[in-house]
Design a protein around this motif. Structure first.
Motif, PDB file in Angstrom:
ATOM      1  N   GLN A 145      24.864 -18.786  27.345  1.00 30.28           N
ATOM      2  CA  GLN A 145      24.966 -17.948  28.206  1.00 30.28           C
ATOM      3  C   GLN A 145      26.504 -17.321  27.741  1.00 30.28           C
ATOM      4  O   GLN A 145      27.388 -17.739  27.432  1.00 30.28           O
ATOM      5  N   SER A 146      26.323 -15.828  28.000  1.00 29.82           N
ATOM      6  CA  SER A 146      27.456 -14.938  27.629  1.00 29.82           C
ATOM      7  C   SER A 146      28.115 -14.054  28.819  1.00 29.82           C
ATOM      8  O   SER A 146      26.912 -13.908  29.896  1.00 29.82           O
ATOM      9  N   GLU A 147      29.190 -13.697  28.815  1.00 34.51           N
ATOM     10  CA  GLU A 147      29.871 -12.944  29.870  1.00 34.51           C
ATOM     11  C   GLU A 147      30.936 -12.053  29.361  1.00 34.51           C
ATOM     12  O   GLU A 147      31.862 -12.772  28.616  1.00 34.51           O
ATOM     13  N   PRO A 148      30.943 -10.992  29.771  1.00 30.35           N
ATOM     14  CA  PRO A 148      32.095 -10.086  29.119  1.00 30.35           C
ATOM     15  C   PRO A 148      33.446 -10.697  29.333  1.00 30.35           C
ATOM     16  O   PRO A 148      33.972 -11.250  30.549  1.00 30.35           O
ATOM     17  N   ASN A 149      34.384 -10.783  28.441  1.00 27.59           N
ATOM     18  CA  ASN A 149      35.679 -11.331  28.656  1.00 27.59           C
ATOM     19  C   ASN A 149      36.652 -10.277  29.381  1.00 27.59           C
ATOM     20  O   ASN A 149      37.125  -9.317  28.558  1.00 27.59           O
ATOM     21  N   THR A 150      37.304 -10.381  30.373  1.00 26.14           N
ATOM     22  CA  THR A 150      38.019  -9.575  31.105  1.00 26.14           C
ATOM     23  C   THR A 150      39.657  -9.763  30.829  1.00 26.14           C
ATOM     24  O   THR A 150      40.416  -8.971  31.132  1.00 26.14           O
ATOM     25  N   TYR A 151      39.840 -10.940  30.403  1.00 28.49           N
ATOM     26  CA  TYR A 151      41.253 -11.198  29.661  1.00 28.49           C
ATOM     27  C   TYR A 151      42.114 -11.364  31.048  1.00 28.49           C
ATOM     28  O   TYR A 151      43.362 -11.343  30.790  1.00 28.49           O
ATOM     29  N   THR A 152      41.578 -11.610  32.333  1.00 31.62           N
ATOM     30  CA  THR A 152      42.321 -11.866  33.422  1.00 31.62           C
ATOM     31  C   THR A 152      42.030 -13.258  33.949  1.00 31.62           C
ATOM     32  O   THR A 152      42.611 -13.631  35.127  1.00 31.62           O
ATOM     33  N   LYS A 153      41.096 -14.189  33.355  1.00 34.22           N
ATOM     34  CA  LYS A 153      40.961 -15.303  33.651  1.00 34.22           C
ATOM     35  C   LYS A 153      40.464 -16.052  32.673  1.00 34.22           C
ATOM     36  O   LYS A 153      39.970 -15.589  31.523  1.00 34.22           O
ATOM     37  N   MET A 154      40.451 -17.561  32.807  1.00 36.65           N
ATOM     38  CA  MET A 154      40.036 -18.224  31.441  1.00 36.65           C
ATOM     39  C   MET A 154      38.560 -17.961  31.262  1.00 36.65           C
ATOM     40  O   MET A 154      37.872 -17.990  32.266  1.00 36.65           O
ATOM     41  N   PRO A 155      38.159 -17.874  30.158  1.00 34.49           N
ATOM     42  CA  PRO A 155      36.632 -17.718  29.687  1.00 34.49           C
ATOM     43  C   PRO A 155      36.254 -18.746  30.199  1.00 34.49           C
ATOM     44  O   PRO A 155      36.497 -20.173  30.049  1.00 34.49           O
ATOM     45  N   LEU A 156      34.707 -18.791  30.593  1.00 35.02           N
ATOM     46  CA  LEU A 156      33.822 -19.824  30.935  1.00 35.02           C
ATOM     47  C   LEU A 156      33.682 -20.609  29.548  1.00 35.02           C
ATOM     48  O   LEU A 156      33.682 -20.289  28.282  1.00 35.02           O
ATOM     49  N   HIS A 157      33.360 -21.892  29.681  1.00 35.94           N
ATOM     50  CA  HIS A 157      32.976 -22.972  28.718  1.00 35.94           C
ATOM     51  C   HIS A 157      31.777 -22.506  27.918  1.00 35.94           C
ATOM     52  O   HIS A 157      30.880 -22.041  28.952  1.00 35.94           O
ATOM     53  N   PRO A 158      31.544 -22.458  26.872  1.00 32.84           N
ATOM     54  CA  PRO A 158      30.273 -22.330  26.176  1.00 32.84           C
ATOM     55  C   PRO A 158      29.083 -22.887  26.759  1.00 32.84           C
ATOM     56  O   PRO A 158      29.348 -24.370  26.714  1.00 32.84           O
ATOM     57  N   LYS A 159      27.954 -22.480  27.072  1.00 32.02           N
ATOM     58  CA  LYS A 159      26.944 -23.414  27.608  1.00 32.02           C
ATOM     59  C   LYS A 159      25.560 -22.521  27.442  1.00 32.02           C
ATOM     60  O   LYS A 159      25.631 -21.354  27.528  1.00 32.02           O
ATOM     61  N   CYS A 160      24.525 -23.329  27.387  1.00 34.58           N
ATOM     62  CA  CYS A 160      23.234 -23.008  27.361  1.00 34.58           C
ATOM     63  C   CYS A 160      23.004 -21.821  28.583  1.00 34.58           C
ATOM     64  O   CYS A 160      23.117 -22.145  29.574  1.00 34.58           O
ATOM     65  N   SER A 161      22.209 -20.794  28.101  1.00 42.33           N
ATOM     66  CA  SER A 161      21.835 -19.821  29.234  1.00 42.33           C
ATOM     67  C   SER A 161      20.421 -20.563  30.121  1.00 42.33           C
ATOM     68  O   SER A 161      19.878 -21.148  29.641  1.00 42.33           O
ATOM     69  N   GLY A 162      20.779 -20.138  31.501  1.00 37.97           N
ATOM     70  CA  GLY A 162      19.935 -20.600  32.480  1.00 37.97           C
ATOM     71  C   GLY A 162      18.455 -19.973  32.139  1.00 37.97           C
ATOM     72  O   GLY A 162      17.258 -20.623  32.577  1.00 37.97           O
ATOM     73  N   ARG A 163      18.357 -18.866  31.334  1.00 39.22           N
ATOM     74  CA  ARG A 163      17.088 -18.071  31.294  1.00 39.22           C
ATOM     75  C   ARG A 163      16.435 -18.753  29.819  1.00 39.22           C
ATOM     76  O   ARG A 163      15.234 -18.708  29.546  1.00 39.22           O
ATOM     77  N   SER A 164      17.176 -19.823  29.194  1.00 38.44           N
ATOM     78  CA  SER A 164      16.647 -20.352  27.961  1.00 38.44           C
ATOM     79  C   SER A 164      15.859 -21.293  28.243  1.00 38.44           C
ATOM     80  O   SER A 164      15.841 -22.233  28.944  1.00 38.44           O
ATOM     81  N   VAL A 165      14.371 -21.471  27.667  1.00 40.79           N
ATOM     82  CA  VAL A 165      13.379 -22.558  27.623  1.00 40.79           C
ATOM     83  C   VAL A 165      13.715 -23.457  26.762  1.00 40.79           C
ATOM     84  O   VAL A 165      14.152 -23.093  25.656  1.00 40.79           O
ATOM     85  N   MET A 166      13.694 -24.804  27.223  1.00 44.36           N
ATOM     86  CA  MET A 166      13.867 -25.834  26.273  1.00 44.36           C
ATOM     87  C   MET A 166      12.916 -25.753  24.991  1.00 44.36           C
ATOM     88  O   MET A 166      11.665 -25.934  25.398  1.00 44.36           O
ATOM     89  N   GLU A 167      13.400 -26.174  23.968  1.00 42.02           N
ATOM     90  CA  GLU A 167      12.619 -26.599  22.841  1.00 42.02           C
ATOM     91  C   GLU A 167      12.451 -28.031  22.801  1.00 42.02           C
ATOM     92  O   GLU A 167      13.066 -28.696  22.388  1.00 42.02           O
ATOM     93  N   PHE A 168      11.110 -28.434  23.258  1.00 46.82           N
ATOM     94  CA  PHE A 168      10.745 -29.725  23.223  1.00 46.82           C
ATOM     95  C   PHE A 168      10.564 -30.386  21.597  1.00 46.82           C
ATOM     96  O   PHE A 168      10.808 -31.372  21.883  1.00 46.82           O
ATOM     97  N   ARG A 169      10.350 -29.581  20.940  1.00 46.48           N
ATOM     98  CA  ARG A 169      10.429 -30.034  19.549  1.00 46.48           C
ATOM     99  C   ARG A 169      11.790 -30.290  19.106  1.00 46.48           C
ATOM    100  O   ARG A 169      11.560 -31.648  18.477  1.00 46.48           O
ATOM    101  N   ASP A 170      12.667 -29.695  19.376  1.00 51.13           N
ATOM    102  CA  ASP A 170      14.018 -30.031  18.965  1.00 51.13           C
ATOM    103  C   ASP A 170      14.640 -31.211  19.847  1.00 51.13           C
ATOM    104  O   ASP A 170      15.417 -32.164  19.461  1.00 51.13           O
ATOM    105  N   LEU A 171      14.020 -31.278  21.059  1.00 50.63           N
ATOM    106  CA  LEU A 171      14.450 -32.827  21.713  1.00 50.63           C
ATOM    107  C   LEU A 171      13.702 -33.822  21.108  1.00 50.63           C
ATOM    108  O   LEU A 171      14.280 -34.873  21.122  1.00 50.63           O
ATOM    109  N   ARG A 172      12.591 -33.706  20.503  1.00 52.97           N
ATOM    110  CA  ARG A 172      11.850 -34.610  19.805  1.00 52.97           C
ATOM    111  C   ARG A 172      12.832 -35.049  18.594  1.00 52.97           C
ATOM    112  O   ARG A 172      13.110 -36.389  18.197  1.00 52.97           O
ATOM    113  N   TYR A 173      13.366 -34.161  18.001  1.00 49.46           N
ATOM    114  CA  TYR A 173      14.120 -34.434  16.839  1.00 49.46           C
ATOM    115  C   TYR A 173      15.386 -35.370  17.186  1.00 49.46           C
ATOM    116  O   TYR A 173      15.713 -36.454  16.662  1.00 49.46           O
TER     117      TYR A 173
END
Length: 817
Positions: free
Chosen positions: A18-46
């Motif tokens: 998940q990405s968001e433009p940095n306005t430098y007026t507030k603390m940036p969001l913690h990096p996290k996976c985007s809600g539109r991202s589909v889970m890779e079941f294969r990597d979960l198996r890994y």
């Protein structure tokens, strides 16, 4: 999970951050996976395979007995910022958040001494640069970028999957093996794709493969860029496409191509996507081939994956997401879009990459990586008898042990690293084949082993299903192959694989398809009509079986026979006035020499040999000098006889029969001496004339010494000219039968024949050169015998009344002949 020692793990379970433009007026969001991202079941198996392996190690009595290994496993979202944050967190032990106070947080846990992961190359490169500064080893299961083999930049990086350097070389060799010289190329616009494609293009160039286009994009690029790449593929003439792409990019590309399918293409894939089962839904890729790490079995893993319960899923956000995504229900019960899970969900009924353990390839790389880490820790804290969990050790000690490990896992796979931290490259050739039910599945059709000798690394063990399920090998060339007998000529301004087929030049061949150059045939060989092989040149000489040889032989024998017949006539009428008046002794000698002249022409027929070459020229030279000497003697006798009729002249006593014999002997002896010197110094010799005709060999007699040859001819010419001059002077002497006239005509014919012989000899081709020489011998010989002896024989046989002394002395009126 906690333990005596904590191992870090990082996998790309999602593909977007998940990405968001940095306005430098507030603390940036913690990096996290985007809600539109589909889970890779294969990597979960890994990730769960790492968990299973650690449990197996913890239950082992041989490896780390009495020691428990814990883990911290994270999702990197296949994004560099997230991977760097996790790497720093695992290295420092800080909590995964940033506070805005002035108090530095205390470590929440001890820093991990070693890390397993990551899956993608670009995040791994960023992590390896950071972890290398702390000396923390990183063992990746799926990062294949060849750049990570550079130990100066990445001193603490190891991997259980082969480097793309080997895969790129194997792909190029495979393309060459199937005869594809005109291909397209697409890649991920990332370190994995760019480095991998660069290695492939270099190897392809060395193999003589041309690339029509090379396109790159990243999954987050605008759709317009993806459409442009898809249009390039649709409009290309290459029927083979090499895709060095990560799973995220290939999925985006294939979804775009499905909208407006291109002509059937033979897909060649890198291992990242060619062994990913979720892409088998794209039927347009039926027949795709590529390399994947060997498939293996991991006993107990399938049951471990299927034993996932709701209670376990609630303990982990990733497992919770998997459960809810798989069964389309909510474990928390507060979702408006999904029903609440009722606990009756059966994970064994799922058919997705998480539960599919039939193709354990990269999963086995996770298994090997985890065991490698455990063996390295064992080497640090254990001795021959026991392990000490209280030992404090630094990451560099684990790093040192990783360089030394060499063991075999429980499923029989050997694990070791070379000086670059890479394993031995072994790949299976994977083919997407259509099954009886119409679905696609992976089929192993070959093997590539980099440890085998050069040229033996690549082998195919079974039939391959090509594009569209066809059994016939597809063709992809800019220009059709040049057949044998032609060579390739590169078209100006186009790649080397685009060429014209030019027929080989005269005297050259090409005996294989797509030859770059034509090879000249050896001197004694000549190309066949197709110019694809060299045949022995036909050997040409005036053989006895030739029609021309038979005709010349008949004339030669006939001439000798005529000379013998004339000699018989003269012998039978040797007492007649006409024979006695014309010096019968010289006449018989002249007839003998003429018979030799006729017969010496036979020495010019047949295949030249050392003896025949010496015989033909010397026999010709001596017999003709003997003949001309006799004619010269007869001419002198005529002149002397006229002088003798003058009052007071006694000239005939100076040129009587003894002097005549001596003159003939003297003139002939000079020619004999010339021939002996010629044969001694540099005699004629047989040789093969390869220059006069390019397509055949002329067997000739070389002159040896040109001076000797021209001396022989020159001497004959000198005597002939002298004889002609003397005979010409004596042509008007008073006599009813003046022999000088006939000698003049014969010498005129003789000189004319041999003067015209020279240009005819030089310009005559092949065996006709010898025929011209024989013709000159026969013509001059017939000229002599006809001009000198024919009138005498006519009188002797048909006009005997003229064969009287009175007629010869001019006392009777002469009658016209």
């Amino acid at each position: 999970m906690n333990g005596d020692f904590i191992i870090g793990g990082i996998f790309s379970i999602h593909n977007y951050m998940q990405s968001e433009p940095n306005t430098y007026t507030k603390m940036p969001l913690h990096p996290k996976c985007s809600g539109r991202s589909v889970m890779e079941f294969r990597d979960l198996r890994y990730a769960r395979a790492m968990e299973f392996t650690l449990q197996e190690i913890n239950n082992s009595t041989d490896l780390l007995p009495g020691i428990t290994l814990g883990y911290q496993i994270y999702d990197s979202c296949a994004a560099v910022p997230m991977a760097i944050q996790i790497a720093l967190q695992l290295a420092s032990g800080m909590e995964p958040f940033v506070n805005n106070t002035h108090v530095c947080p205390k470590p929440a846990a001890a820093a991990v001494p070693v890390l397993a992961g990551e899956s993608d190359s670009t995040p791994s490169i960023s992590m390896a640069r950071i972890l290398g500064l702390f000396g923390i080893p990183q063992v990746s299961h799926f990062t294949t970028c060849a750049c990570l083999s550079d130990k100066r930049q990445f001193p603490s990086f190891f991997r259980t999957v082969p480097s793309d350097h080997h895969q790129a070389a194997a792909l190029a060799r495979m393309v060459k093996h199937f005869g594809w010289t005109w291909i397209g190329a697409v890649r991920s616009d990332s370190d994995y794709g760019n480095y991998g494609m660069a290695s492939f293009l270099k190897a392809a160039q060395e193999e003589g493969i041309c690339v029509e286009y090379s396109e790159a994009f990243y999954r987050t690029d605008p759709r317009s860029k993806v459409e442009r790449v898809a249009n390039v593929i649709r409009s290309s003439t290459a029927r083979v496409i090499v895709a060095f792409m990560a799973s995220g990019e290939i999925e985006v590309l294939l979804e775009e191509l499905v909208r407006n399918p291109p002509p059937p293409l033979q897909w060649i894939g890198s291992e990242t996507w060619i062994i990913n089962a979720k892409h088998l839904r794209f039927n347009m890729c039926a027949g795709a081939i590529g390399f994947g790490v060997p498939r293996s079995e991991i006993p107990g893993l399938g049951e471990f994956l299927l034993n996932l319960t709701v209670a376990q899923a609630l303990k982990s956000p990733l497992l919770k997401e998997f459960w809810e995504s798989s069964f389309s229900c909510s474990l928390t019960g507060f979702s408006e879009s999904m029903r609440e899970c009722d606990g009756n969900e059966d994970i064994r009924s799922l058919q997705n990459p998480y539960t599919d353990t039939s193709q354990l390839r990269i999963t086995n790389m996770v298994y090997k990586a985890t065991y490698a880490i455990a063996h390295a820790i064992h080497g640090v804290i254990c001795n021959d008898t026991q392990c000490d969990k209280s030992i404090q050790f630094a990451p560099w000690q684990v790093l040192d042990q990783l360089r030394r490990i060499n063991f075999t896992t429980r499923n029989g796979v050997q694990v070791m690293f070379d000086a670059n931290g890479d394993p031995v490259a072994v790949y299976e050739l994977i083919n997407w084949q259509v099954q009886k039910d119409g679905t696609l599945d992976f089929v192993t059709v070959g093997l590539f082993d980099s440890s085998k000798p050069m040229g033996q690394e690549f082998s195919i063990s079974t039939n391959i299903s090509w594009v569209g399920g066809q059994t016939e090998l597809p063709v992809s060339m800019c220009t059709d192959s040049c057949p044998p007998g032609t060579r390739k000529a590169v078209q100006k301004g186009r790649p080397v694989c685009c060429y014209d087929c030019i027929p080989c030049a005269e005297g050259e061949i090409s005996n294989r398809t797509d030859s770059l150059n034509c090879m000249p045939c050896p001197p004694e060989f000549w190309p066949n009509a197709k110019r694809d092989s060299c045949l022995s040149k036909p050997v040409e000489f005036l053989s006895w079986g030739d029609t021309l040889s038979i005709i010349l032989t008949l004339f030669s024998v006939s001439g000798a026979f005529i000379a013998v017949c004339v000699a018989i006539i003269f012998y039978r009428h040797r007492t007649s006035p006409i024979v006695r008046a014309n010096n019968s002794e010289l006449s018989f000698l002249l007839l003998f020499s003429l018979a030799l002249c006729f017969l010496c022409s036979l020495t010019f027929i047949g295949q030249p040999s050392e003896w025949s070459c010496m015989l033909r020229h010397t026999a010709f030279g001596i017999s003709f000098v003997l003949c001309i000497s006799c004619v010269l003697g007869k001419t002198i006798v005529v002149l002397m006889a006229f002088r003798a009729t003058l009052p007071g002249s006694n000239v005939m006593k100076w040129f009587g029969p003894p002097q005549q014999r001596l003159s003939v002997l003297f003139f002939t002896l000079i020619q004999v001496i010339i021939c002996v010197l010629w044969l001694t110094i540099s005699p004629p010799f047989p040789f093969k004339n390869l220059k006069h005709y390019k397509e055949r060999i002329i067997l000739e007699c070389g002159l040896g010494s040109a001076v000797g040859f021209w001396a022989v001819l020159g001497y004959i010419g000198f005597l002939a000219l002298l004889c002609f001059v003397l005979a010409f002077l004596a042509r008007k002497l008073p006599d009813n039968f003046n022999e000088a006239k006939f000698i003049t005509f014969s010498m005129l014919i003789f000189c004319t024949v041999w003067v015209t012989f020279i240009p005819a000899y030089v310009s005559s081709p092949g065996k006709f050169t010898v025929a011209v020489e024989i013709f000159a011998i026969l013509a001059s010989s017939f000229g002599l015998i006809i001009c000198i002896f024919a009138p005498k024989c006519f009188i002797i046989v048909f006009r005997p009344e003229l064969n009287t002394k009175k007629h010869l002395m001019g006392k009777m009126p002469s009658k016209s002949l």
